[in-house]
Scaffold this motif. Sequence first.
Motif, mmCIF file in Angstrom:
data_model
loop_
_atom_site.group_PDB
_atom_site.id
_atom_site.type_symbol
_atom_site.label_atom_id
_atom_site.label_comp_id
_atom_site.label_asym_id
_atom_site.label_seq_id
_atom_site.Cartn_x
_atom_site.Cartn_y
_atom_site.Cartn_z
ATOM 1 N N SER A 33 0.816 -1.220 0.000
ATOM 2 C CA SER A 33 0.000 0.000 0.000
ATOM 3 C C SER A 33 0.845 1.265 0.000
ATOM 4 N N ASP A 53 -14.337 11.276 -0.854
ATOM 5 C CA ASP A 53 -13.605 10.008 -0.804
ATOM 6 C C ASP A 53 -14.458 8.804 -1.136
ATOM 7 N N PHE A 88 -4.235 -4.958 -0.074
ATOM 8 C CA PHE A 88 -4.336 -3.516 0.139
ATOM 9 C C PHE A 88 -4.798 -3.205 1.572
ATOM 10 N N ARG A 89 -3.882 -2.663 2.358
ATOM 11 C CA ARG A 89 -4.204 -2.239 3.727
ATOM 12 C C ARG A 89 -3.022 -1.450 4.285
ATOM 13 N N GLY A 118 -9.293 0.666 5.806
ATOM 14 C CA GLY A 118 -9.559 0.455 4.394
ATOM 15 C C GLY A 118 -9.104 -0.895 3.862
ATOM 16 N N ARG A 119 -9.955 -1.514 3.088
ATOM 17 C CA ARG A 119 -9.639 -2.670 2.257
ATOM 18 C C ARG A 119 -10.212 -2.358 0.879
ATOM 19 N N PHE A 120 -9.595 -2.880 -0.153
ATOM 20 C CA PHE A 120 -10.076 -2.540 -1.489
ATOM 21 C C PHE A 120 -11.509 -3.024 -1.664
ATOM 22 N N TRP A 147 -10.971 7.477 -3.308
ATOM 23 C CA TRP A 147 -9.659 7.517 -2.665
ATOM 24 C C TRP A 147 -8.876 6.228 -2.933
ATOM 25 N N GLN A 148 -9.598 5.080 -3.003
ATOM 26 C CA GLN A 148 -8.914 3.820 -3.282
ATOM 27 C C GLN A 148 -8.507 3.724 -4.749
ATOM 28 N N VAL A 152 -4.229 3.282 -5.909
ATOM 29 C CA VAL A 152 -3.699 2.067 -6.531
ATOM 30 C C VAL A 152 -3.040 2.332 -7.887
#
Length: 410
Positions: A33, A53, A88-89, A118-120, A147-148, A152
């Motif tokens: 991440s 977001d 993703f974290r 957050g996780r995807f 935001w995610q 990425v």
Amino acid sequence: MATATEPNDLNPQPPDQAGKDGSELTVVPEDYSLLTDLYQLTMAACYTGEGLDGRTASFELFVRKLPEGFGYLIAMGLAQVFEYLEQFRFTEAQIASLQATGIFSRASDKFWSLLADGRFQGNVWAVPEGTAVFANEPLLRVEAPLWQAQIVETYLLNTINYQTLVATRSARIRDVAGPIASILEFGTRRAFSPQASLWAARAALAAGMDATSNVLAALKLGRKPSGTMAHALVMALSATEGSEMQAFRAFQHYFPGSPLLIDTYDPIEAARKIADRLQAGEMEVGGVRLDSGDLVQLSKQVQELLPDVPIFVSGDLDEWKIADLKASGCPIDGFGIGTKLVTGTPVNGVYKIVDIDGVPVMKNSSGKVSYPGRKQIFRRYQDGQIVGDRLGLVSEQLQSGEVPMMQLLF
């Protein structure tokens, strides 16, 4: 004047990081991440502060202009994209490190909560790996909270751009070399990093090469590594055991039938001596390799001496040089491809927002216009060959004979 270890505009280290020598710069999944450009995080903080977001955004990854001389690209890298998104974290330690930089001093508390929890949560639409794509056609689309989808970008471009380059070069080389030629990937020592060497080997094998010399990559992919020998072995054993032929005999003792590198000294003389040993029944040779010199003339001369022995060549080869060798009619059975495969003109993929909350958006910068809206590639085939693509919006209906290429894969 600032010293090399003092913070300045070019070296903005937080105090507790100053002086680290970089020996810990090994990427593990827990780091994924943070493997992003700073502006992805600053934009995410801005989106959060402005209450954007959670808006659903769509970003598409595509190539505006193909590398010079390329007529297509072979999409590759999705496996690593999906692994990244699954991992993703942000850990407490990572968040603390970001806070310690001082860069985010005005970021809202909600920004840090998003990172912590957050996780995807998005979807990825993409063309399957191995698919041919053309300029301005999306290789993938991320649909996720803004935001995610923003953060990425860097990792996705890194893995897709590089593996797509290697896969495309591999496919082009296979097309030129033909279906029968043996083609080995030799690029590990020229790849841009140890990680890149694994990605390069994977992409090369996926797109048409027969094997890789990278032992780790081959074993991880469930394949058998392949290779020959280097000049060092011939020189070392020649110096200590008396002759080049004794070096060949020693190698053949441990690896019977292996190809022999014959151009350390005089390739024609080496081929002549091998021919004598073959005629006398004293050795078996699975092939010979030429790594330098006039490969056209040398291969023809070697074939005259060793008519039943496969000839393998290497040495800064690419699809253009292979095409020249084939056109000359030289008797070459296989190729080792390294530097020109894993380096060279990059695939300049970009990642642009095309829709937010259902509102199409576009970029209108000079020479860098992006097409608005979520898109689909509508492809038509005839007798297994691509006869045409139509780039349209996802809302458009299929026309007769068309196949949608973008699939929901994650």
